[in-house]
Design an enzyme around this catalytic site. Structure first.
Site, PDB file in Angstrom:
ATOM      1  CG  HIS A 190      -1.675   1.326   1.422  1.00 36.76           C
ATOM      2  ND1 HIS A 190      -3.066   1.442   0.987  1.00 36.76           N
ATOM      3  CD2 HIS A 190      -1.572   2.268   1.882  1.00 36.76           C
ATOM      4  CE1 HIS A 190      -3.365   2.404   1.276  1.00 36.76           C
ATOM      5  NE2 HIS A 190      -2.812   3.185   1.634  1.00 36.76           N
ATOM      6  CD  GLU A 191       1.598   3.448   3.708  1.00 40.41           C
ATOM      7  OE1 GLU A 191       1.662   4.599   3.207  1.00 40.41           O
ATOM      8  OE2 GLU A 191       0.467   3.437   4.426  1.00 40.41           O
TER       9      GLU A 191
HETATM   10 ZN    ZN Z   1      -2.811   5.225   2.131  1.00 41.95          ZN
END
Ligand code: ZN
Length: 502
Positions: free
Chosen positions: A267-268
Site C-alpha cells: 500500500h505505502e
Molecule cells: Zn494510504
C-alpha cells in the site's frame, strides 16, 4: 510592491515556492523522525521548532505583498503556461485561506497537533480514551472554525472535505456510500452464509527479521528504487514524499500476522511510486506531490488490492515467501494464500479489513465526523457512538477503545474529512483498471510475468507525472472518463462471487 515585468514576478513566485518547499521538507522530516526514530519524550523541543518553522511558513504565505504579486500574475495570465497558471491558482487558494486564519490560531494548532500525536499514541496503548478526549475536542473545534476560514460559503464539513478533495461534498458522498451499501451489503451477507476461508496459516509465527527481508523483496518486485525510497517501522504505516528523489515509507510488523505488514508495504509502496513518478520539474514547487488524497489512495489501493491481492501476484511472489518462511508455509499452496488474503469477514480494525468490508469502516468514520463537526455528537460520547455503529454496520462487538475509536491516527493528526478519500480512492482504482487494460491489455498477464513496471508506466503517464498540475476530478476524467462507482461495485462483485462460489 510594483512589478516591472513578468520575469521579475515569476522570480518572486519561484522564490516563495522554493522557500515553502524547503520548510515543508524540514517539517516533514521532523514529523517522520518523530514517528520513526525520536525518543518518546522529545515532543517538547520538536514542538518549539515546529512553532518557529510553521510561523515562518505562515508569514511567507500571508505576506501582504503576495496580493500584489498574485494580482500582477493574474493580470498577465494570457502569457502564462499551464504550469505557471496552476502555481498561481494554488498560491491564490493558500493566500486567501491563510489570510483568514489568525496567525496565533494557525501556530497554536500546529503545536496542538504535535502534542496530540504523542498523547493519542499513549492513549491507544493504554486504552485510555479520557486522556485523549480533551485534545480531540480542541482539534474538532479548530477544524470547525478553520472550515469557516477555508470556505465560508460551504457547510463546515463540506469545507473540510474540500481540503482533501477539491469539489467533493456530502451530497456526492451520501450518494456514493448509498450505492456501495446497496451493492455490497447483500454480498457480505451472502458470504456470511458460506463456509469461511481458512487463513490460520497466515497467523503462525513469522519472525520479524524474516518479515523485514520480505518487505525488501516486495519493494523490489514493485521496482521501488531503494536509492530514492526507504522503509522504516512505525506504530501506524505512512508515506512521506519530499521530492521525486526522497520518499519515506513505513510499516508495522506483527509476529503472528504476516499479511499485515505485507499489505502495508504494498500500500505505502503504491503511494511511494506516485511520489517518485512525479516530473522532476515539479520538485521544489507547489506542483510536487499528489493531486489529492483520493487520487493518492487510488494509487496505494490499486497496488494493495487490485495488484497485490490478485491470484497472479500471489503466485508471482509465493516462491520467495516459501523461501523466507519454509516452516510456516510448508503445507500451503499459492492458491490457498490467495484465498486467505482475500478472506472477507467483518472486523474491528480498518487497516486490517479485507477489500470488501473495508468501505463499511469508512462509512462509520464518515457518519461520525459529520456529527462531530455539526455538533450533534460530543467528543465524550464518541466511544459509545463508535461501538454502536460497528454493531450496526459490521455486526461486531468493540471490546475496547484501543481497537475502537482510538485505532487510527487521523484525528490526532487533525485530518477530519480525510477518511472518505480511502473509499473514493478504491473506487477510482477500479475504474482505472478498466481504462488501463484498454491500453496495455489484461494486467493479470503482466503481473504473472512480473512486469509490474508496465502498470506503473501507465500510471506514471496518466497520473504520477502531473503532480498537482490538474485538479483531481479533471486529472481522473482525462484518462478514465466520468467517475462511476459501478466500476468498483462490479469489480468487487465479480471477484468475491468467484472466491466464495456465490
Ligand atoms: Zn494510504
Amino acid at each position: 510592491m510594483k512589478y516591472n515585468d513578468l520575469s521579475q514576478a515569476l522570480a518572486k513566485l519561484d522564490q516563495i515556492e522554493a522557500t515553502a518547499a524547503a520548510y515543508g521538507h524540514a517539517m516533514g522530516l521532523l514529523a517522520t523522525d518523530a514517528a520513526t526514530a525520536a525518543p518518546t519524550d522529545s515532543y517538547e523541543g520538536r514542538g518549539r521548532t515546529m512553532e518557529v518553522l510553521s510561523g515562518v511558513v505562515y508569514n511567507l504565505v500571508a505576506d501582504p505583498e503576495n496580493k500584489d504579486l498574485l494580482f500582477y500574475l493574474e493580470e498577465h495570465r494570457a502569457e502564462l503556461d499551464r504550469f505557471r497558471l496552476r502555481q498561481v491558482e494554488l498560491l491564490r487558494k493558500q493566500v486567501d485561506q491563510l489570510s483568514r486564519i489568525p496567525q496565533e490560531e494557525y501556530v497554536a494548532y500546529s503545536v496542538l497537533l504535535n502534542e496530540a500525536d504523542g498523547v493519542w499514541c499513549k492513549a491507544k496503548n493504554n486504552n485510555d480514551f479520557a486522556s485523549f478526549a480533551p485534545f480531540l475536542e480542541k482539534i474538532v473545534n479548530y477544524n470547525r472554525k478553520f472550515a469557516g476560514y477555508y470556505n465560508p460559503s460551504l457547510s463546515p464539513y463540506d469545507a473540510l472535505l474540500n481540503e482533501y478533495e477539491e469539489g467533493l461534498n456530502m451530497q456526492t458522498l451520501d450518494a456514493f456510500f448509498s450505492q456501495l451499501r446497496t451493492a455490497l451489503v447483500p454480498l457480505i451477507h451472502a458470504i456470511g452464509e458460506k463456509q469461511q476461508i481458512d487463513d490460520s496459516f497466515l497467523k503462525r509465527n513469522y519472525p520479524i527479521e524474516q518479515q523485514e527481508k520480505f518487505s525488501d523483496y516486495l519493494m523490489q518486485v514493485m521496482e521501488i528504487d531503494p536509492t530514492r525510497c526507504t522503509l522504516a517501522e512505525t506504530e501506524h504505516p505512512f508515506t512521506n514524499g519530499f521530492n521525486s528523489h526522497d520518499v519515506r515509507i513505513t510499516t508495522h510488523y506483527y509476529e503472528n500476522d504476516v499479511a499485515n505488514s505485507m499489505y502495508s508495504v504494498i500500500h505505502e509502496g503504491g503511494h511511494a511510486l506516485y511520489e517518485l513518478g512525479g516530473d522532476e520539474a515539479n520538485d521544489y514547487t507547489s506542483i510536487q506531490g499528489g493531486a489529492s488524497m483520493s487520487i493518492h489512495e487510488s494509487q496505494s489501493r490499486f497496488y494493495e488490492n487490485i495488484v497485490g491481492r490478485s491470484l497472479e501476484f500471489v503466485e508471482l511472489i509465493f516462491p520467495k515467501m516459501q523461501e523466507l518462511f519454509p516452516k510456516q508455509l510448508k503445507d500451503v499452496t499459492a492458491e490457498q494464500v490467495y484465498r486467505a488474503v482475500n478472506k472477507a469477514q467483518p472486523s474491528l480494525i480498518r487497516t486490517e479489513a479485507d477489500e470488501l468490508t473495508y468501505c463499511l469502516h469508512i462509512m462509520v468514520r464518515y457518519e461520525l465526523e459529520k456529527q462531530l463537526i455539526d455538533g450533534t455528537l460530543q467528543v465524550k460520547d464518541l466511544p459509545a457512538a463508535w461501538n454502536k455503529m460497528y454493531q450496526e454496520y459490521l455486526g461486531v462487538e468493540v471490546p475496547n477503545d484501543s481497537q475502537g475509536c482510538l485505532q487510527d491516527s487521523h484525528w490526532s493528526g487533525g485530518m477530519i474529512g480525510y477518511f472518505p478519500s480511502y473509499a473514493l480512492g478504491s473506487a477510482y482504482g477500479a475504474q482505472m483498471k478498466v481504462f488501463m487494460e484498454q491500453d496495455i491489455g489484461p494486467i493479470a498477464q503482466l503481473i504473472s510475468k512480473g512486469e509490474l513496471n508496465k502498470i506503473t508506466a501507465w500510471l506514471k503517464e496518466h497520473i504520477h507525472r502531473y503532480g498537482q498540475l490538474y485538479k483531481p476530478g479533471e486529472l481522473f476524467e482525462m484518462s478514465c472518463g466520468k467517475f462511476d462507482a459501478k466500476y468498483y461495485t462490479d469489480y468487487l462483485t465479480e471477484k468475491y462471487s468467484k472466491l466464495y462460489n456465490l
